[in-house]
Design a protein around this motif. Structure first.
Motif, PDB file in Angstrom:
ATOM      1  N   ASP A  53     -10.691  12.320   7.118  1.00  0.00           N
ATOM      2  CA  ASP A  53     -10.568  12.017   8.537  1.00  0.00           C
ATOM      3  C   ASP A  53      -9.824  10.710   8.808  1.00  0.00           C
ATOM      4  O   ASP A  53      -8.984  10.652   9.689  1.00  0.00           O
ATOM      5  CB  ASP A  53     -11.950  11.945   9.193  1.00  0.00           C
ATOM      6  CG  ASP A  53     -12.676  13.273   9.160  1.00  0.00           C
ATOM      7  OD1 ASP A  53     -12.064  14.287   9.559  1.00  0.00           O
ATOM      8  OD2 ASP A  53     -13.834  13.313   8.736  1.00  0.00           O
ATOM      9  N   GLU A  54     -10.176   9.649   8.060  1.00  0.00           N
ATOM     10  CA  GLU A  54      -9.597   8.346   8.323  1.00  0.00           C
ATOM     11  C   GLU A  54      -9.308   7.611   7.011  1.00  0.00           C
ATOM     12  O   GLU A  54      -9.945   7.874   5.991  1.00  0.00           O
ATOM     13  CB  GLU A  54     -10.555   7.485   9.163  1.00  0.00           C
ATOM     14  CG  GLU A  54     -10.801   8.002  10.553  1.00  0.00           C
ATOM     15  CD  GLU A  54     -11.726   7.085  11.338  1.00  0.00           C
ATOM     16  OE1 GLU A  54     -11.961   5.943  10.876  1.00  0.00           O
ATOM     17  OE2 GLU A  54     -12.218   7.507  12.395  1.00  0.00           O
ATOM     18  N   VAL A  55      -8.367   6.689   7.081  1.00  0.00           N
ATOM     19  CA  VAL A  55      -8.085   5.797   5.966  1.00  0.00           C
ATOM     20  C   VAL A  55      -9.079   4.642   6.013  1.00  0.00           C
ATOM     21  O   VAL A  55      -9.244   3.996   7.047  1.00  0.00           O
ATOM     22  CB  VAL A  55      -6.644   5.252   6.044  1.00  0.00           C
ATOM     23  CG1 VAL A  55      -6.404   4.219   4.952  1.00  0.00           C
ATOM     24  CG2 VAL A  55      -5.638   6.387   5.940  1.00  0.00           C
ATOM     25  N   ASP A  56      -9.738   4.388   4.884  1.00  0.00           N
ATOM     26  CA  ASP A  56     -10.619   3.233   4.739  1.00  0.00           C
ATOM     27  C   ASP A  56      -9.780   2.123   4.113  1.00  0.00           C
ATOM     28  O   ASP A  56      -9.665   2.015   2.891  1.00  0.00           O
ATOM     29  CB  ASP A  56     -11.807   3.590   3.851  1.00  0.00           C
ATOM     30  CG  ASP A  56     -12.804   2.451   3.690  1.00  0.00           C
ATOM     31  OD1 ASP A  56     -12.432   1.292   3.942  1.00  0.00           O
ATOM     32  OD2 ASP A  56     -13.950   2.730   3.280  1.00  0.00           O
ATOM     33  N   TYR A  57      -9.172   1.300   4.957  1.00  0.00           N
ATOM     34  CA  TYR A  57      -8.178   0.346   4.459  1.00  0.00           C
ATOM     35  C   TYR A  57      -8.775  -0.678   3.497  1.00  0.00           C
ATOM     36  O   TYR A  57      -8.125  -1.063   2.525  1.00  0.00           O
ATOM     37  CB  TYR A  57      -7.500  -0.367   5.634  1.00  0.00           C
ATOM     38  CG  TYR A  57      -6.418   0.453   6.275  1.00  0.00           C
ATOM     39  CD1 TYR A  57      -5.152   0.554   5.709  1.00  0.00           C
ATOM     40  CD2 TYR A  57      -6.665   1.148   7.459  1.00  0.00           C
ATOM     41  CE1 TYR A  57      -4.160   1.315   6.301  1.00  0.00           C
ATOM     42  CE2 TYR A  57      -5.674   1.913   8.063  1.00  0.00           C
ATOM     43  CZ  TYR A  57      -4.427   2.000   7.472  1.00  0.00           C
ATOM     44  OH  TYR A  57      -3.450   2.759   8.055  1.00  0.00           O
ATOM     45  N   SER A  58      -9.984  -1.126   3.743  1.00  0.00           N
ATOM     46  CA  SER A  58     -10.586  -2.114   2.846  1.00  0.00           C
ATOM     47  C   SER A  58     -10.779  -1.520   1.453  1.00  0.00           C
ATOM     48  O   SER A  58     -10.447  -2.153   0.443  1.00  0.00           O
ATOM     49  CB  SER A  58     -11.929  -2.596   3.411  1.00  0.00           C
ATOM     50  OG  SER A  58     -11.740  -3.314   4.602  1.00  0.00           O
ATOM     51  N   VAL A 109      -9.243   1.138   0.215  1.00  0.00           N
ATOM     52  CA  VAL A 109      -7.922   1.472  -0.334  1.00  0.00           C
ATOM     53  C   VAL A 109      -7.261   0.242  -0.937  1.00  0.00           C
ATOM     54  O   VAL A 109      -6.749   0.275  -2.071  1.00  0.00           O
ATOM     55  CB  VAL A 109      -7.020   2.078   0.761  1.00  0.00           C
ATOM     56  CG1 VAL A 109      -5.554   2.025   0.356  1.00  0.00           C
ATOM     57  CG2 VAL A 109      -7.423   3.517   1.053  1.00  0.00           C
ATOM     58  N   ALA A 110      -7.252  -0.860  -0.201  1.00  0.00           N
ATOM     59  CA  ALA A 110      -6.615  -2.079  -0.698  1.00  0.00           C
ATOM     60  C   ALA A 110      -7.293  -2.574  -1.966  1.00  0.00           C
ATOM     61  O   ALA A 110      -6.626  -2.993  -2.919  1.00  0.00           O
ATOM     62  CB  ALA A 110      -6.652  -3.161   0.383  1.00  0.00           C
ATOM     63  N   LEU A 154       0.814  -1.213   0.000  1.00  0.00           N
ATOM     64  CA  LEU A 154       0.000   0.000   0.000  1.00  0.00           C
ATOM     65  C   LEU A 154       0.848   1.264   0.000  1.00  0.00           C
ATOM     66  O   LEU A 154       0.325   2.359  -0.217  1.00  0.00           O
ATOM     67  CB  LEU A 154      -0.958   0.000   1.196  1.00  0.00           C
ATOM     68  CG  LEU A 154      -1.993  -1.122   1.224  1.00  0.00           C
ATOM     69  CD1 LEU A 154      -2.968  -0.910   2.378  1.00  0.00           C
ATOM     70  CD2 LEU A 154      -2.750  -1.244  -0.096  1.00  0.00           C
ATOM     71  N   ILE A 155       2.164   1.146   0.234  1.00  0.00           N
ATOM     72  CA  ILE A 155       3.029   2.337   0.159  1.00  0.00           C
ATOM     73  C   ILE A 155       3.330   2.712  -1.283  1.00  0.00           C
ATOM     74  O   ILE A 155       3.862   3.800  -1.557  1.00  0.00           O
ATOM     75  CB  ILE A 155       4.355   2.125   0.921  1.00  0.00           C
ATOM     76  CG1 ILE A 155       5.270   1.126   0.208  1.00  0.00           C
ATOM     77  CG2 ILE A 155       4.095   1.711   2.360  1.00  0.00           C
ATOM     78  CD1 ILE A 155       6.648   0.976   0.818  1.00  0.00           C
TER      79      ILE A 155
END
Length: 601
Positions: free
Chosen positions: A157-162, A164-165, A132-133
């Motif tokens: 506000d926040e990273v939505d990791y699902s 984003v991935a 993810l980097i």
């Protein structure tokens, strides 16, 4: 029986006496469990006593840099999470202020099949990188139309990791197809370099790629991303079922191996950009203390990790019941038997493209608090970790990279002195540094240290000023109202003491945190005699969101909060400009005087 058990525990490396630490005795249950798991470690050759690498120029001056969480960076071009492209855009901004390094959170590989497991300190494999980097738009073969294929999550506000991935892996798979199909957007030199990388990295990297492909397959079937939840046949790296999976999913395995090539190439380019911009250290990368028990590393090499034990820490003033980090410890016996090659591989991976390495929980170089299964964190015990300090020192000399040990928390007597003898730098948080007379004067800080105002486990300056983490712990039931009142009163005293030491009226503790106070606090930190000083980016761009609240998991959005300013706006921030100018002026003053002053105004 008790004396025989104590002898066996000591022989296994269990620390039974902790003079000067006011420690509770180790229970017989813990001793028995540890003896059964640890056995008796083999003898070590004597230490060489060599000192770690420190660049010559740093003995004559003082340096400073910026510390940040990469995922927190926001921009128009990224896909909902900060990446190396964002960082490269900030390199000239930081370099212009005189920065010599950029400190980052651990970049170790996590679980791409379980992206919500976002803690960078619970990696799947410390030898590999988190895909993810990757700056997707800088990968050869990328075309802007690819970004239209995915939904880019907002990250105000926040990273939505699902999300984003999903977005990043979808595009990267499309690019990988272009690499394999002979797309003219991808040069032959790039393809050849990727092939050489795969051959050079060998079986260990291929095994990681196999784990990642299998992890996605198992997660899709409901078994989870970690191998401990898989059917028994797939928990064995060498089983016929795993070998059959590898034969049937070559393209997917090749994709995950290619991701490592892209991530490593971009990280190397980022370090090169730091040095080209005039930074003398460049990237300052983080080494986590352990790995997830169900990740790629323990799956590929199960004999290296100790089963039935977890890494944590004993009770202290901040965690009355201790902490269980759930990480798998390496076997001291296995490391000695293998001449520490697995440990060197981890450090090589971190130092390959860095000028400095931060060692999380540096006390783990000598001892780790290990918790047997079935016991609580409070019931664990320290176990010696022989030979690790020598390995770190040797690695710094091999890579010509410094090592900074995060020596916060319960520090055994003499540990910092032993670090200093080997030139492994200490970490000093300004508000924590006190002696019998109050705050430690800047001139009395150790030279071989990195000073700072806060770290990822401490509230950013704006939140610290307001006592946000106190209120949050109260809301979560971690402390009661009486303790919260006491801590708020103590915080008021801390603010007043910091203001006085920074040359400002203590009465300003009752007011708001303004740019003048921020600059003055950082000027105070920059005045310390420590050779390195780190400015936390959140502290100088108005960040008030806690990165991590120790002792919590999903109760608080740890490792998700983003910065209030975008990458484009950071350099234009008045607070950033004023503070960095103040820090730079103080740090340059050490160089201009050409000696090590007892203090600097």
């Amino acid at each position: 029986m008790s004396e025989a058990l104590d002898r066996a525990a000591r022989a296994a490396g269990v620390v039974l006496e902790r003079p000067g630490e006011d420690a509770a005795p180790v229970s017989d249950a813990a001793k028995r469990a540890l003896v059964d798991i640890l056995g008796t470690p083999p003898a070590l050759p004597p230490s060489t006593g060599a000192t770690a690498f420190v660049p010559d120029w740093l003995d004559e001056t003082r340096a400073f840099g910026v510390a940040l969480q990469l995922y927190q960076l926001r921009s128009e071009r990224n896909l909902g999470i900060g990446d190396l492209g964002d960082l490269k855009a900030l390199i000239p901004v930081f370099a212009q202020t005189g920065c010599d390094f950029i400190g980052l959170n651990p970049l170790h590989a996590l679980f791409t099949a379980a992206p919500e497991n976002a803690s960078p300190f619970s990696p799947s494999d410390r030898r590999r990188l988190n895909p993810l980097i990757i700056a997707v738009d800088e990968v050869p073969g990328y075309h802007p139309y690819m970004a239209e294929m995915v939904s880019v999550p907002p990250a105000e506000d926040e990273v939505d990791y699902s999300a984003v991935a999903s977005a990043k892996l979808t595009i990267l798979k499309k690019i990988h197809q272009a690499w394999r199909s002979g797309d003219p957007l991808v040069g032959e030199a790039d393809r050849d370099a990727a092939a050489r990388h795969a051959a050079r990295k060998g079986e260990e990297a291929a095994g990681f790629a196999l784990f990642e492909a299998l992890s996605h397959h198992m997660a899709a079937q409901g078994h989870g991303a970690g191998w401990m939840g898989w059917p028994a046949a797939y928990q064995d790296r060498a089983s016929p079922q795993v070998l059959a999976f590898a034969a049937a999913h070559r393209d997917e395995i090749a994709f995950h191996l290619w991701l490592q090539y892209i991530a490593e190439t971009q990280l190397a380019a980022t370090q090169a950009a730091c040095l080209a911009a005039g930074m003398r250290i460049g990237l300052y990368l983080d080494l986590a203390v352990g790995e997830a028990p169900d990740g790629a590393s323990t799956w590929a090499d199960p004999s290296l990790a100790l089963r039935g034990l977890r890494i944590g820490c004993p009770p202290d003033l901040f965690s009355l019941d201790g902490q269980d980090w759930g990480l798998a410890p390496l076997s001291p016996s296995a490391l000695v038997d293998r001449d520490f090659a697995p440990y060197r591989a981890v450090m090589d991976a971190v130092m390959a493209d860095a000028g400095a390495m931060r060692i999380d929980h540096a006390m783990g170089l000598e001892r780790l608090w290990l918790i047997p299964d079935g016991l609580t964190a409070r019931e664990g015990a320290y176990v010696r970790q022989p030979g690790l300090t020598d390995q770190v020192v040797n690695a710094t000399r091999t890579h010509r990279a410094m090592a900074i040990g995060e020596d916060l928390g319960i520090v055994p007597p003499g540990f910092r002195e032993r670090m200093a003898d080997r030139r492994l730098f200490s970490m000093r948080i300004v508000s924590f540094e006190r002696d019998a007379h109050g705050m430690r004067p800047p001139a009395r800080y150790p030279a071989d240290a990195l000073a700072c105002l806060s770290t990822h486990d401490i509230a950013p300056l704006e939140a610290w000023w307001q006592g946000d983490e106190i209120d949050l712990r109260l809301a979560l039931g971690r402390i009661d109202a009486g303790v919260a009142r006491h801590e708020h009163a103590w915080r008021t005293g801390e603010k007043a003491a910091m203001l006085a030491e920074a040359g400002l009226p203590p009465s300003r503790a009752a007011g708001a945190l303004d740019d003048g106070i921020v600059a003055a606090f950082h000027r105070l930190g920059a005045r310390t005699a420590s050779r390195l000083y780190a400015v936390r980016l959140e502290d100088v761009v108005g960040g008030r969101r806690l990165v991590n609240l120790p002792g919590t998991d999903r109760e608080h959005p740890n490792w998700r909060r983003t910065l209030p300013l975008t990458v484009a706006d950071i350099g234009r921030s008045a607070r950033f400009q004023r503070t960095m100018a103040a820090v730079g002026a103080v740090r340059r003053g050490f160089h201009d005087r050409r000696h090590l002053p007892s203090s600097i105004p």
